[in-house]
Design a protein around this motif. Structure first.
Motif, mmCIF file in Angstrom:
data_model
loop_
_atom_site.group_PDB
_atom_site.id
_atom_site.type_symbol
_atom_site.label_atom_id
_atom_site.label_comp_id
_atom_site.label_asym_id
_atom_site.label_seq_id
_atom_site.Cartn_x
_atom_site.Cartn_y
_atom_site.Cartn_z
ATOM 1 N N VAL A 82 0.850 -1.199 0.000
ATOM 2 C CA VAL A 82 0.000 0.000 0.000
ATOM 3 C C VAL A 82 0.888 1.253 0.000
ATOM 4 O O VAL A 82 1.762 1.390 0.852
ATOM 5 N N PRO A 83 0.669 2.168 -0.948
ATOM 6 C CA PRO A 83 1.469 3.393 -0.972
ATOM 7 C C PRO A 83 1.237 4.226 0.297
ATOM 8 O O PRO A 83 0.090 4.392 0.737
ATOM 9 N N GLN A 84 2.315 4.727 0.858
ATOM 10 C CA GLN A 84 2.216 5.539 2.072
ATOM 11 C C GLN A 84 1.286 6.731 1.825
ATOM 12 O O GLN A 84 1.366 7.396 0.811
ATOM 13 N N GLY A 85 0.374 6.939 2.763
ATOM 14 C CA GLY A 85 -0.571 8.036 2.659
ATOM 15 C C GLY A 85 -1.816 7.703 1.840
ATOM 16 O O GLY A 85 -2.664 8.559 1.643
ATOM 17 N N HIS A 86 -1.911 6.466 1.353
ATOM 18 C CA HIS A 86 -3.043 6.090 0.505
ATOM 19 C C HIS A 86 -3.737 4.815 0.998
ATOM 20 O O HIS A 86 -4.320 4.068 0.199
ATOM 21 N N ALA A 87 -3.677 4.553 2.287
ATOM 22 C CA ALA A 87 -4.324 3.359 2.828
ATOM 23 C C ALA A 87 -5.841 3.464 2.654
ATOM 24 O O ALA A 87 -6.439 4.477 3.004
ATOM 25 N N PRO A 88 -6.462 2.421 2.102
ATOM 26 C CA PRO A 88 -7.916 2.447 1.926
ATOM 27 C C PRO A 88 -8.635 2.072 3.216
ATOM 28 O O PRO A 88 -8.023 1.578 4.168
#
Length: 116
Positions: A82-88
């Protein structure tokens, strides 16, 4: 308008509606939950790309584990993906999966990327 991609009699792997992308549940190959999770997430990447999205646009993930004792191992792979700052938004639970060899299944809802 509803667009369905990779459709069979039973299901579509991708359904798009009003800028939202729905992926069917993804499973992966491998002997461990880490290997299956990594393979599953690779399949998610490919489907998101085909649908016009990516990891940064995932809105929600639902994770099913065949055994919650695999939670930490699955999370290690998930957290690296998961890209940092983009957690769903995410939920994780235990369920009997379609085949005994399956350890993880992930269902994704994402937003389409806007054309720039």
């Amino acid at each position: 308008m509803i667009t369905r991609l990779q459709t069979s009699e039973r299901m579509s792997k991708i359904v798009k509606h009003n800028g939202t992308i729905y992926l069917c549940g993804q499973v992966g190959a491998g002997d461990s939950v880490a290997a299956q999770t990594a393979d599953c997430l690779s399949r998610v990447d490919a489907l998101l790309l085909e649908a016009g999205s990516d990891r940064e646009h995932i809105l929600q993930a639902i994770v099913w584990l065949s055994d919650m004792s695999d939670f930490t191992e699955m999370n290690a792979v998930w957290d690296a993906w998961v890209p940092q700052g983009h957690a769903p938004a995410r939920a994780c639970g235990e369920a009997k999966l379609a085949r005994d060899v399956l350890k993880v299944e992930i269902i994704i809802t994402a937003a389409e990327k806007l054309e720039t």
